[in-house]
Design a protein around this motif. Structure first.
Motif, mmCIF file in Angstrom:
data_model
loop_
_atom_site.group_PDB
_atom_site.id
_atom_site.type_symbol
_atom_site.label_atom_id
_atom_site.label_comp_id
_atom_site.label_asym_id
_atom_site.label_seq_id
_atom_site.Cartn_x
_atom_site.Cartn_y
_atom_site.Cartn_z
ATOM 1 N N ARG A 68 82.989 70.208 2.940
ATOM 2 C CA ARG A 68 81.586 70.088 3.275
ATOM 3 C C ARG A 68 80.842 69.146 2.354
ATOM 4 N NH1 ARG A 68 77.517 73.976 5.280
ATOM 5 N NH2 ARG A 68 75.589 72.831 4.903
ATOM 6 N N VAL B 180 79.863 72.485 8.674
ATOM 7 C CA VAL B 180 78.418 72.332 8.803
ATOM 8 C C VAL B 180 78.044 72.528 10.264
ATOM 9 C CG1 VAL B 180 76.498 70.759 8.504
ATOM 10 C CG2 VAL B 180 78.410 70.674 6.919
ATOM 11 N N CYS C 226 68.455 62.374 5.143
ATOM 12 C CA CYS C 226 68.354 63.562 5.971
ATOM 13 C C CYS C 226 69.086 64.707 5.296
ATOM 14 C CB CYS C 226 68.910 63.313 7.369
ATOM 15 S SG CYS C 226 70.654 62.986 7.366
ATOM 16 N N SER C 227 68.856 65.881 5.842
ATOM 17 C CA SER C 227 69.394 67.083 5.221
ATOM 18 C C SER C 227 70.283 67.804 6.212
ATOM 19 C CB SER C 227 68.249 68.004 4.803
ATOM 20 O OG SER C 227 68.767 69.229 4.379
ATOM 21 N N TYR C 228 71.486 68.154 5.786
ATOM 22 C CA TYR C 228 72.332 69.001 6.619
ATOM 23 C C TYR C 228 72.346 70.437 6.134
ATOM 24 C CZ TYR C 228 73.845 64.711 8.747
ATOM 25 O OH TYR C 228 73.864 63.523 9.415
ATOM 26 N N ALA C 229 71.634 70.664 5.062
ATOM 27 C CA ALA C 229 71.592 72.032 4.554
ATOM 28 C C ALA C 229 70.445 72.798 5.178
ATOM 29 C CB ALA C 229 71.439 72.008 3.034
ATOM 30 N N LYS C 230 69.368 72.072 5.503
ATOM 31 C CA LYS C 230 68.205 72.766 6.047
ATOM 32 C C LYS C 230 68.007 72.360 7.496
ATOM 33 C CE LYS C 230 64.716 73.851 3.715
ATOM 34 N NZ LYS C 230 65.087 75.188 3.257
ATOM 35 N N LYS C 231 67.720 73.327 8.323
ATOM 36 C CA LYS C 231 67.439 73.023 9.723
ATOM 37 C C LYS C 231 65.936 73.116 9.956
ATOM 38 C CE LYS C 231 71.666 74.304 11.697
ATOM 39 N NZ LYS C 231 72.491 74.940 12.521
ATOM 40 N N ASP D 187 70.424 65.899 1.316
ATOM 41 C CA ASP D 187 71.744 65.718 0.730
ATOM 42 C C ASP D 187 72.523 64.568 1.328
ATOM 43 O OD1 ASP D 187 72.819 68.801 2.366
ATOM 44 O OD2 ASP D 187 71.983 66.948 3.155
ATOM 45 N N CYS D 188 71.921 63.856 2.280
ATOM 46 C CA CYS D 188 72.666 62.763 2.879
ATOM 47 C C CYS D 188 71.803 61.520 2.961
ATOM 48 C CB CYS D 188 73.132 63.147 4.281
ATOM 49 S SG CYS D 188 73.935 61.798 5.136
ATOM 50 N N VAL E 119 79.109 65.586 3.580
ATOM 51 C CA VAL E 119 77.667 65.352 3.537
ATOM 52 C C VAL E 119 77.335 64.208 2.593
ATOM 53 C CG1 VAL E 119 75.482 66.369 2.853
ATOM 54 C CG2 VAL E 119 77.084 67.691 4.180
ATOM 55 N N ARG E 120 78.010 64.151 1.471
ATOM 56 C CA ARG E 120 77.772 63.090 0.492
ATOM 57 C C ARG E 120 78.022 61.709 1.073
ATOM 58 N NH1 ARG E 120 81.345 62.145 -3.491
ATOM 59 N NH2 ARG E 120 82.593 63.949 -2.907
ATOM 60 N N TRP F 9 75.901 71.740 12.597
ATOM 61 C CA TRP F 9 74.790 70.823 12.860
ATOM 62 C C TRP F 9 75.126 69.943 14.047
ATOM 63 C CZ3 TRP F 9 69.907 69.696 11.079
ATOM 64 C CH2 TRP F 9 69.384 68.466 11.463
ATOM 65 N N ARG G 215 67.646 58.696 15.876
ATOM 66 C CA ARG G 215 69.079 58.915 15.858
ATOM 67 C C ARG G 215 69.490 59.843 16.992
ATOM 68 N NH1 ARG G 215 70.192 63.089 10.878
ATOM 69 N NH2 ARG G 215 68.267 64.282 11.182
#
Lengths: 401, 192, 368
Positions: free
Chosen positions: A237, A255, B92-97, B69-70, A241-242, A257, A337
C-alpha cells in the motif's frame, strides 16, 4: 553517429549500491566469482506491451538493478494540443491509451466541458458511461489474455479476441472505428444508439458473462499460473500510494478506492456496483500479480452490471449539446481525472480564452504504473520481471503520449 | 430536457473545503509561504514561494486532516507574458475519502489539492519533492524535459521522453523546431 | 541387416561382381536416406497436426489451404525458409555457429535408426537399443550450447544455459523411469520389450503394476521437459528471450532446429508407446510378426504415437509455462525421487515374481 544518447550502460547513480559490494566480497572469499550481466529488454520485445526499453543488471537470473527507458512512442500530443482547437485535439487522446479510447475521450471531453461550462444532455452522459464500460470490458479482457500470453498460456489470448471482436464490432457500428473512435465529443456523443445496437449490446454482455468463467478456469485456477503470480511482484500500500500507482495496482494493494464510486463523475453516482480490491481471502498476497489479475477479472463482471443499469435508466433526449461554431472557453484552468481501466487518467487544461489551449497536460496512469517497477523489481527473477510488467498492464501510448 | 452538469453545481461559488483547509494550515504553520491563492471556482489553487515548497509539501502530506499522500501530477506551464515558468502540483489523498456531500457543495467535485510555484525564466530552479512523494520523480523529469524547469536537490535530473541530446525544451513558447537532428531533416506540419 | 544384404547378393548374381563393401555402403546410405526422408515427412506432418489442433483449441481453423486440408503446409514452409536470407551475425563464432544445428539435428534423427516400427521393421536392431536412444538424444545438449555460445548474444547464451540445465536434469528421471520397464522386461532390446507386451491389454507395461504405471507419467513429463515443450519451454520463451538459443538463426538453419524438435517429439512418443503402451500390439492376442501383418503393427504403433502427440500438443496449448526454478524443483525433488521409487518397486516386483504378464500382477495381488 551517436546512439541518440541511449546506451546500454546504467548511469552511475544506479551502479553499485553498498550492500551489493559486500555480498560480492563474501562470494569472492569463497572463490566463487559471479559476473553481473547488463541486459537490454526491448524496445522491440514480445512481452513489454509496447516500445518499452528496460535495461537490467542481472546476477544470473536475479535482477539487481532496473532502469526503464520510455519515450519511444512520444508523439507530442501535448504540444499539438497548444496548436489545434479543442475539438480537433480530442481524437489525439484516443491514441494515448489506444486500448481504452472511449474512456480517454470521456475524460478529455469532461475536462473541456468543465473548462467551457458546457452542460451536456443526460442521455449523452448515459451513453458515455455505457461505451466507457464496454471499453473497460474490452480492455480488461485484453489485459487478461495478454497476461496469459506473457506467462506462456497461449490459448486464453486467442479466446479473448473472440469476445473483443464482438465488442469492437459493437463500437464500430456506433462510431466507425474498431480501436480509435472519435465518438465521445465535446458536448455529448456523435450519434445516438439504435434499437439494433442495443440488442447487439445485450448479446455481447451475455457472451462475456458466459465466457469469463472459462478464462478464470484456464488462468486463475491453474496451478502453474498461481505459482507464477502469487507472491510475485508485491506492491504494498505504501509503495503504491507513494509512487502514484492507480487502478487495479492500487486496489490490489488493499486501498479501497475507485473514482467512480468515491469521487463520482458523469452519472456514476446513480449506479450500484462493487469495487473489488485486494484482500487476504483470495489466493496470493496483498498487492501481488495474482490479485491485480483477479481484480481485472472481477471488474469485468462489475462493468457488465453497470451497463445493464445504465440501459435501464437511460432517458430519451438529444445526445449532443448546442455548441457555438467556434468554441472559446473563458480564461481559466481545470483538472479532471477519470477512472480508466489502467488507472486514473487526468487532464489539466489552461485556457487563455482562445480556441486552442494554452497548456494541455495529460497524466497517463501507465506512466506511474511503470515507474514503480524501478523499486519493486529489485531481487526478482527475470521470468518474474515479465510477470510483474505484464500485471501492471501498461500501454506505452499513454506513458509517452 | 434534463441536463447534468459536468462537475457539481456551478451555481454555488463556495470555497473548496480542501483548499481552504490547506490554506489555513499553511498560513498557520508557515505564514510567509503563500504568495497567492484562489479557493473557489472550478480550479482552486495555492501559490507558494519556491523555497517553501518542500515544507508546504511535507505539511499537506503529514497533516491528518488532508493526508495528501500522493503526488498525482506535476506539470510545467510557460507563462511567456510574465517571463516565468510555473510548476503545478496536483496532489490527492487515498487515505481519506470525501463525504457524500462534497460533490454537491462545490463546482469541483474531486478532492484534489493544487499547489503552484512560479520561478523566473532565467533561473528556473524549483526544489524537488521526490523524496516526499516518490512518484514525483518521473513527473519532475518530464517537466524538466519538456518545459525546462530545473528541480534542485535531486541526485540527477535526466530527460525522460526525449533523447538525452535533444536541444531545448519543446513546450516552451519560444521554442523553435530545429532544422535537423543528427543530420535528419525535421519538417514540422503546418502551424506547429 | 547384413544377413538380408548377403541374401540379396546371393539372389541377384550380378551383384556378386560388385565388391561387398561397396554394396553394404550403398545400402547403408540408402537406408539412412530413407529414415531421414521418412522422419522429415512425419516431423513436417506433426507440425501440421500441431497447428491444426492448436487452431481448434483456440477457436480458429489452422492451416488448411496448401494441399488437401493443408497437409503440404510444411513443404511450403520449407521452401519459404530455404528462400530466406542466411544471416550469420558478424561477431558470431562462424564454425561453431554452422555446426550447432547439424549436431542438434543429428542427435534427434540418428536415434530413429533404433526404433522398432513393427516386428523386424527396425533399421538397426540393437541389443542395447534403449540405451543408444537415450545417449543419442543427449548429444543435442552439446549442439544447444554451441548454438547459444556461437550466436554471441546475451539472450542466446541465457537461453542456452537454461536449456542445458533443463535437458541434463530431466535426463535423469527420463532414464530412470525407462529403467523401471527395463527391469520388468529384463532386456534393453526394444523389439523384445514390445514382444513381451503382446497378448491382452494387461500385458502392456503401463498396466503391469503401480510402479510402471507411475513410471509412464514420469517418463512422459520428463520427455516433455527434455523436448523443451510447454509447459517447460523456457528456453524458447518468446515472451522473455525472443527465441532463446536459436534467436540468431534464420532461414533453413532455423528450420533444422525446428525439425529436430518435432523429430524429438515423435521419437519420444514412439518410445513411450513402445516401452509402456504395448508398441505394435493392439491389446488383444494377434500374431503381427508375419511379413504382411507387421505393417498392420506399424499402423497400430502409428496410431498410438498420434495419440501421444495429440496429448503433447494439448498440454502445450493449455498450460502456462513453469518458471526455471520450479522446473528444477519438479525435476530434483519430485520426479527424481519418484522415479527411483519406481525402479526399486519394479525390482521388488521382479524379485517377488509378480512381473508376469496376462494379468499376472492382478493375480499376485489376489494371492493366486
Amino acid at each position: 553517429m551517436s546512439t541518440n544518447g541511449r546506451s546500454t550502460a546504467l548511469t552511475p547513480s544506479e551502479a553499485e549500491p553498498a550492500h551489493e559490494l559486500h555480498e560480492r566480497q563474501l562470494l569472492v572469499g569463497r572463490d566463487l566469482r559471479t559476473e553481473e550481466m547488463v541486459l537490454n529488454i526491448g524496445p522491440q520485445h514480445p512481452a513489454t506491451h509496447g516500445v518499452l526499453r528496460v535495461v537490467i543488471k542481472t546476477d544470473g537470473e536475479i535482477v539487481r538493478a532496473l532502469q526503464p527507458h520510455v519515450g519511444n512512442l512520444h508523439r507530442c500530443a501535448e504540444k499539438i494540443g497548444e496548436s489545434v482547437p479543442y475539438y480537433q485535439w480530442v481524437p489525439y487522446v484516443d491514441r494515448m491509451d489506444y486500448l481504452a479510447a472511449m474512456c480517454n475521450e470521456h475524460v478529455a471531453c469532461m475536462a473541456i466541458e468543465q473548462l467551457g461550462d458546457i452542460q451536456i444532455p443526460e442521455r449523452a452522459e448515459y451513453i458515455r458511461v455505457i461505451v466507457a464500460e464496454v471499453q473497460r470490458i474490452l480492455s480488461h479482457l485484453m489485459a487478461i489474455g495478454v497476461y496469459g500470453l506473457d506467462l506462456g498460456a497461449f490459448t486464453p489470448f486467442l479466446h479473448q479476441f473472440r469476445e473483443r471482436e464482438r465488442g469492437m464490432d459493437l463500437l464500430d457500428h456506433i462510431s466507425g472505428g474498431r480501436l480509435l473512435y472519435h465518438y465521445v465529443r465535446i458536448g455529448g456523443v456523435k450519434r445516438d444508439l439504435s434499437r439494433d445496437w442495443l440488442d447487439e449490446l445485450d448479446a455481447f454482455l451475455a457472451a462475456v458473462e458466459k465466457r469469463l468463467p472459462e478464462y478464470n478456469l484456464l488462468l486463475m485456477e491453474n496451478r502453474i499460473f498461481q505459482e507464477r503470480t502469487c507472491g510475485i511482484g508485491v506492491i504494498d500500500r505504501d509503495t503504491a500510494v507513494r509512487w502514484g500507482v492507480t487502478g487495479p495496482g492500487l486496489r490490489a494493494a488493499g486501498v479501497d478506492w475507485d473514482l467512480r464510486r468515491d469521487a463520482p463523475y458523469s452519472v456514476y453516482d446513480r449506479f450500484d456496483f462493487d469495487v473489488p480490491h485486494g484482500e487476504s481471502g483470495i489466493a496470493g498476497v496483498l498487492g501481488d500479480c495474482f490479485q491485480r489479475h483477479w481484480i481485472r477479472a472481477k471488474e469485468v463482471e462489475q462493468s457488465v452490471r453497470i451497463v445493464r443499469q445504465a440501459l435501464a435508466q437511460m432517458p430519451e433526449g438529444p445526445v449532443m449539446a448546442n455548441l457555438p461554431k467556434s468554441f472559446r472557453p473563458a480564461a481559466g484552468e481545470v483538472y479532471v481525472r477519470g477512472e480508466n481501466p489502467r488507472g486514473e487518467l487526468a487532464c489539466y487544461f489552461v485556457s487563455e480564452g482562445k480556441d486552442t489551449a494554452y497548456r494541455c497536460r495529460c497524466r497517463g496512469p501507465s506512466y506511474s504504473n511503470i515507474a514503480v517497477i524501478t523499486e519493486v523489481a529489485e531481487g526478482v527473477l527475470i521470468a518474474d520481471l515479465v510477470a510483474l510488467i505484464g500485471s501492471m498492464d501498461i500501454v506505452l501510448g499513454e506513458v509517452d503520449r | 430536457m434534463a441536463k447534468t452538469s459536468p462537475a457539481g453545481d456551478a451555481s454555488t461559488n463556495e470555497a473548496d473545503p480542501i483548499t481552504k483547509a490547506a490554506l489555513d494550515l499553511i498560513q498557520r504553520e508557515l505564514p510567509d509561504a503563500v504568495v497567492a491563492s484562489e479557493s473557489g471556482g472550478k480550479h482552486p489553487w495555492i501559490r507558494v514561494k519556491p523555497e517553501s515548497l518542500r515544507a508546504v509539501a511535507r505539511l499537506v502530506r503529514d497533516d491528518e486532516g488532508l493526508a495528501m499522500d500522493c503526488c498525482h501530477l506535476v506539470s510545467g506551464v510557460d507563462w511567456q507574458a510574465d517571463d516565468e515558468l510555473e510548476a503545478v502540483y496536483h496532489l490527492c489523498s487515498y487515505a481519506k475519502k470525501p463525504d457524500a456531500e462534497y460533490r454537491k457543495r462545490t463546482p469541483k467535485n474531486d478532492p484534489w489539492l493544487c499547489i503552484k510555484v512560479r520561478v523566473p525564466r532565467g533561473a528556473p530552479d524549483v526544489p524537488t519533492v521526490m523524496d516526499i512523494w516518490t512518484g514525483a520523480d518521473w513527473h519532475e523529469r518530464e517537466t524538466f524535459d519538456l518545459v525546462g524547469i530545473r528541480f534542485t536537490g535531486r541526485k540527477e535530473l535526466r530527460r525522460i521522453l526525449l533523447p538525452e541530446d535533444w536541444p531545448g525544451h519543446p513546450l516552451r513558447k519560444d521554442w523553435v523546431t530545429p532544422a535537423t537532428y543528427h543530420g535528419v531533416p525535421i519538417v514540422p506540419p503546418e502551424g506547429l | 541387416m547384413q544377413a538380408w544384404l548377403d541374401q540379396l547378393i546371393r539372389e541377384h548374381g550380378w551383384l556378386q561382381a560388385v565388391p561387398a563393401g561397396l554394396v553394404y555402403t550403398i545400402a547403408i546410405v540408402l537406408a539412412c536416406k530413407l529414415v531421414l526422408v521418412f522422419v522429415s515427412v512425419i516431423a513436417g506432418e506433426t507440425v501440421w497436426l500441431e497447428r491444426r489442433v492448436a487452431g481448434r483449441m483456440q477457436a480458429r481453423i489452422g492451416p488448411n489451404r496448401v494441399g488437401p486440408q493443408g497437409l503440404l503446409q510444411f513443404v511450403a514452409d520449407g521452401v519459404k525458409l530455404l528462400a530466406k536470407e542466411d544471416i550469420i551475425p558478424a561477431s558470431a563464432d562462424k564454425i561453431v555457429f554452422l555446426l550447432a544445428p547439424i549436431i542438434v539435428f543429428a542427435g534427434a534423427f540418428v536415434a530413429f535408426a533404433v526404433l522398432p516400427w513393427g516386428f523386424g521393421l527396425v533399421p538397426a536392431d540393437m541389443n542395447i537399443g534403449l540405451f543408444v536412444i537415450l545417449s543419442l538424444t543427449s548429444i543435442e545438449v552439446v549442439g544447444v550450447i554451441m548454438a547459444g555460445w556461437a550466436s554471441n548474444s546475451k539472450w542466446a547464451v541465457l537461453g542456452a544455459m537454461r536449456e542445458v540445465a533443463q535437458m541434463i536434469s530431466y535426463e535423469l528421471p527420463l532414464g530412470i523411469s525407462a529403467l523401471a520397464v527395463v527391469i520388468l522386461a529384463g532386456t534393453l532390446n526394444l523389439t523384445d520389450i514390445v514382444v513381451q507386451q503382446e497378448g491382452a491389454i494387461w500385458n502392456w507395461y503401463v498396466f503391469r503394476g503401480p510402479f510402471a504405471f507411475i513410471a509412464f507419467f514420469i517418463f512422459a513429463t520428463a520427455a516433455l521437459a527434455s523436448l523443451k515443450r510447454a509447459p517447460f519451454d523456457l528456453p524458447e520463451a518468446e515472451s522473455e528471450l525472443v527465441a532463446g538459443f536459436h534467436t540468431e538463426y534464420t532461414g533453413f538453419r532455423f528450420a533444422v532446429f525446428f525439425l529436430a524438435e518435432y523429430a524429438g517429439m515423435i521419437l519420444f512418443a514412439v518410445l513411450a508407446s513402445v516401452l509402456f503402451l504395448g508398441g505394435w500390439s493392439p491389446g488383444f492376442p494377434v500374431d503381427l510378426t508375419g511379413p504382411g501383418m507387421r505393417w498392420v503393427g506399424f499402423g497400430i504403433l502409428f496410431a498410438k504415437t498420434l495419440f501421444l502427440l495429440f496429448v503433447m500438443i494439448w498440454v502445450r496449448w493449455s498450460l502456462p509455462r513453469f518458471r526455471v526454478d520450479r522446473v528444477m524443483y519438479l525435476c530434483y525433488k519430485v520426479l527424481l525421487p519418484a522415479s527411483v521409487v519406481c525402479v526399486v518397486g519394479a525390482a521388488l516386483q521382479v524379485l517377488l515374481g509378480a512381473s508376469m504378464g496376462d494379468g499376472g500382477f492382478a493375480a499376485w495381488l489376489m494371492g493366486r
